[in-house]
Design a protein around this motif. Structure first.
Motif, PDB file in Angstrom:
ATOM      1  N   MET A   1      12.104  21.716 -94.107  1.00 14.66           N
ATOM      2  CA  MET A   1      13.111  21.389 -95.121  1.00 14.66           C
ATOM      3  C   MET A   1      12.442  20.567 -96.213  1.00 14.66           C
ATOM      4  SD  MET A   1      16.733  19.413 -94.623  1.00 14.66           S
ATOM      5  CE  MET A   1      17.425  20.759 -93.656  1.00 14.66           C
ATOM      6  N   TYR A   3      12.864  19.126-100.675  1.00 20.51           N
ATOM      7  CA  TYR A   3      13.538  19.124-101.967  1.00 20.51           C
ATOM      8  C   TYR A   3      12.802  20.080-102.905  1.00 20.51           C
ATOM      9  CZ  TYR A   3      16.220  15.015-100.621  1.00 20.51           C
ATOM     10  OH  TYR A   3      17.069  14.155 -99.990  1.00 20.51           O
ATOM     11  N   LEU A   4      13.532  20.946-103.586  1.00 20.97           N
ATOM     12  CA  LEU A   4      12.907  21.883-104.509  1.00 20.97           C
ATOM     13  C   LEU A   4      12.434  21.197-105.783  1.00 20.97           C
ATOM     14  CD1 LEU A   4      15.171  25.054-104.202  1.00 20.97           C
ATOM     15  CD2 LEU A   4      12.975  24.586-103.137  1.00 20.97           C
ATOM     16  N   ASN A   5      13.099  20.139-106.187  1.00 24.72           N
ATOM     17  CA  ASN A   5      12.640  19.379-107.353  1.00 24.72           C
ATOM     18  C   ASN A   5      13.144  17.950-107.218  1.00 24.72           C
ATOM     19  OD1 ASN A   5      15.291  19.048-108.792  1.00 24.72           O
ATOM     20  ND2 ASN A   5      15.177  21.293-108.759  1.00 24.72           N
ATOM     21  N   ILE A  10      18.638  19.180-104.418  1.00 27.09           N
ATOM     22  CA  ILE A  10      18.695  20.561-103.935  1.00 27.09           C
ATOM     23  C   ILE A  10      17.750  20.662-102.753  1.00 27.09           C
ATOM     24  CG2 ILE A  10      18.321  22.992-104.471  1.00 27.09           C
ATOM     25  CD1 ILE A  10      18.793  22.291-107.405  1.00 27.09           C
ATOM     26  N   VAL A  11      18.254  21.121-101.617  1.00 29.71           N
ATOM     27  CA  VAL A  11      17.451  21.149-100.400  1.00 29.71           C
ATOM     28  C   VAL A  11      17.186  22.585 -99.981  1.00 29.71           C
ATOM     29  CG1 VAL A  11      17.348  20.474 -97.976  1.00 29.71           C
ATOM     30  CG2 VAL A  11      18.369  18.925 -99.656  1.00 29.71           C
ATOM     31  N   ASP A  12      15.920  22.876 -99.712  1.00 31.77           N
ATOM     32  CA  ASP A  12      15.498  24.185 -99.218  1.00 31.77           C
ATOM     33  C   ASP A  12      15.264  24.056 -97.722  1.00 31.77           C
ATOM     34  OD1 ASP A  12      14.450  26.755 -98.933  1.00 31.77           O
ATOM     35  OD2 ASP A  12      12.421  26.101 -99.471  1.00 31.77           O
ATOM     36  N   ALA A  13      16.034  24.770 -96.908  1.00 33.12           N
ATOM     37  CA  ALA A  13      15.925  24.651 -95.453  1.00 33.12           C
ATOM     38  C   ALA A  13      15.573  26.002 -94.849  1.00 33.12           C
ATOM     39  CB  ALA A  13      17.238  24.149 -94.856  1.00 33.12           C
ATOM     40  N   ILE A  14      14.621  25.991 -93.897  1.00 32.68           N
ATOM     41  CA  ILE A  14      14.286  27.187 -93.138  1.00 32.68           C
ATOM     42  C   ILE A  14      14.911  27.047 -91.753  1.00 32.68           C
ATOM     43  CG2 ILE A  14      12.427  28.551 -92.120  1.00 32.68           C
ATOM     44  CD1 ILE A  14      10.637  27.674 -94.372  1.00 32.68           C
ATOM     45  N   GLU A  69       7.466  22.606-100.892  1.00 39.12           N
ATOM     46  CA  GLU A  69       8.601  23.383-100.426  1.00 39.12           C
ATOM     47  C   GLU A  69       8.529  23.512 -98.906  1.00 39.12           C
ATOM     48  OE1 GLU A  69       9.395  27.039-102.318  1.00 39.12           O
ATOM     49  OE2 GLU A  69       9.102  26.254-104.350  1.00 39.12           O
ATOM     50  N   ALA A  70       9.630  23.906 -98.298  1.00 37.47           N
ATOM     51  CA  ALA A  70       9.701  24.001 -96.841  1.00 37.47           C
ATOM     52  C   ALA A  70       8.756  25.082 -96.331  1.00 37.47           C
ATOM     53  CB  ALA A  70      11.123  24.326 -96.416  1.00 37.47           C
TER      54      ALA A  70
END
Length: 221
Positions: A1, A3-5, A10-14, A69-70
């Motif tokens: 997981m 933060y994209l910026n 905004i959270v990018d989670a796999i 990024e994640a």
């Protein structure tokens, strides 16, 4: 997981396959109950108290760094986890093992017995084998201990066990070696209360080798 910026939250989670399954049910089965924070992408040496524009800009270079990024690889993400220690703690916990390099032969046993320095109450660790194909079985002792027989799948996957000490038995066959005389993987040891960590390199020789016990020589976590 990740933060994209750093300008908006905004959270990018796999998600794992199980996580995607629970999320797809849309019945509140998917619940995040635990999370961890890390600062792997931060270079604190960039903090500049001599910035010509004053104190508001001391951390400008850090704040403008690109953010990771994640990625679904525990060996490369969340290496530097943020932790909470008791008030008035003056020393950072350090994980200790007797050797960072274990060399054994096929069908051999080895043990890793970590100890956390500068912290008296840590007794539970996670042990993550980066390439589980090199072991045919593994076990831990202490709280939450477990024993696993590791099936050979032909695919390089990781395996994690929880406990106070770790014992592994290396593979007995030599097919995986091919033309190589030895196979190498890493075992990442993390204190579950402090986040202190170290990496032990495991080398399995096609022939020869002897059992190794790993205890109590300092390595930074």
């Amino acid at each position: 997981m990740g933060y994209l910026n750093n300008s908006s939250v905004i959270v990018d989670a796999i998600l794992t396959k199980k996580g995607r399954e629970l999320l797809s049910r849309q019945d509140n089965s998917f619940q995040i109950t635990q999370f961890a924070l890390g600062d792997d992408e931060i270079d604190y040496s960039l903090y500049n108290e001599n910035h010509p524009d004053g104190s508001n800009y001391y951390g400008e270079a850090i704040e403008n760094m690109p953010v990771i990024e994640a990625i679904p690889n525990e060996n490369n993400i969340m290496v530097s986890k943020l932790i909470t220690l008791p008030r008035n703690t003056t020393k950072i916990p350090v994980l200790s093992v007797s050797t960072a390099n274990i060399v054994v032969g096929v069908g051999s046993n080895f043990t890793i017995s970590p100890q956390t320095l500068n912290f008296n109450n840590e007794t539970i660790y996670s042990f993550t084998i980066a390439d589980r194909r090199i072991l045919k079985s593994a076990s831990t002792t202490g709280n939450n201990s477990s024993t696993k027989t590791i099936p050979y799948t032909g695919t390089s996957l990781s395996e994690t066990l929880i406990g106070a000490t770790f014992t592994g038995t290396t593979l007995s066959g030599t097919t995986l070696f091919g033309n190589n005389d030895a196979l190498t993987t890493s075992i990442i040891v993390v204190g579950l209360q402090t986040g202190a960590r170290t990496t032990v390199t495991l080398t399995v020789n096609k022939t020869g080798g002897s059992a190794t016990t790993a205890t109590n020589i300092a390595a930074l976590g």
